[in-house]
Design a protein around this motif. Sequence first.
Motif, mmCIF file in Angstrom:
data_model
loop_
_atom_site.group_PDB
_atom_site.id
_atom_site.type_symbol
_atom_site.label_atom_id
_atom_site.label_comp_id
_atom_site.label_asym_id
_atom_site.label_seq_id
_atom_site.Cartn_x
_atom_site.Cartn_y
_atom_site.Cartn_z
ATOM 1 N N ARG A 6 0.902 -1.172 0.113
ATOM 2 C CA ARG A 6 0.263 -0.130 -0.019
ATOM 3 C C ARG A 6 0.621 1.141 -0.236
ATOM 4 O O ARG A 6 0.578 2.305 -0.787
ATOM 5 N N ASP A 8 3.799 1.406 -1.124
ATOM 6 C CA ASP A 8 4.666 1.635 -2.603
ATOM 7 C C ASP A 8 3.600 2.134 -3.534
ATOM 8 O O ASP A 8 3.772 2.982 -4.554
ATOM 9 N N LEU A 9 2.297 1.649 -3.394
ATOM 10 C CA LEU A 9 1.174 2.253 -4.527
ATOM 11 C C LEU A 9 0.989 3.754 -4.116
ATOM 12 O O LEU A 9 0.677 4.395 -5.124
ATOM 13 N N ARG A 10 0.981 4.030 -2.904
ATOM 14 C CA ARG A 10 0.932 5.637 -2.758
ATOM 15 C C ARG A 10 2.016 6.453 -3.128
ATOM 16 O O ARG A 10 1.931 7.380 -3.727
ATOM 17 N N PHE A 12 3.776 5.517 -5.762
ATOM 18 C CA PHE A 12 3.819 5.586 -7.181
ATOM 19 C C PHE A 12 2.640 6.540 -7.613
ATOM 20 O O PHE A 12 2.795 7.460 -8.485
ATOM 21 N N GLY A 13 1.394 6.715 -6.911
ATOM 22 C CA GLY A 13 0.400 7.720 -7.210
ATOM 23 C C GLY A 13 0.834 9.194 -7.006
ATOM 24 O O GLY A 13 0.613 9.824 -7.749
ATOM 25 N N ILE A 14 1.519 9.451 -5.974
ATOM 26 C CA ILE A 14 2.049 10.675 -5.806
ATOM 27 C C ILE A 14 3.245 10.985 -6.798
ATOM 28 O O ILE A 14 2.887 12.204 -7.421
ATOM 29 N N LEU A 16 3.210 9.743 -10.045
ATOM 30 C CA LEU A 16 2.689 10.025 -11.046
ATOM 31 C C LEU A 16 1.751 11.428 -11.126
ATOM 32 O O LEU A 16 1.864 12.107 -12.140
ATOM 33 N N LEU A 17 1.239 11.695 -10.002
ATOM 34 C CA LEU A 17 0.662 12.895 -9.953
ATOM 35 C C LEU A 17 1.401 14.139 -9.989
ATOM 36 O O LEU A 17 1.319 15.111 -11.054
#
Length: 99
Positions: A6, A8-10, A12-14, A16-17
């Motif tokens: 979770r 790592d996904l957070r 990655f999302g940050i 990407l944003l």
Amino acid sequence: MGSDNRGDLRLFGILLLAVVLLLAAVVLVLLPAAAPVVATLDEGMGLKAAVPWGFGVTVGLFVLFALVAGDGLIGELQFMLGSFFSFFLVLTLLIAWVF
């Protein structure tokens, strides 16, 4: 283990944003400078003249792709039919715009 994924996904999302926001800022800054260049572009050859060229290039590319793929023309046919129309559309529009 679940919280590590979770995190790592957070991250990655940050990231990407941040990349999307950076690209949007670059486009907004460079857009006024690109306006004179875009204004000088011609119309191109037109869609009616570009359709035969786009069809010929697409057919040639797909025959080449089928021969190089290894299964021959018949083995790759089901995969090529779906992508043929998207290739044809994109190539026709690009030929009409560039030439």
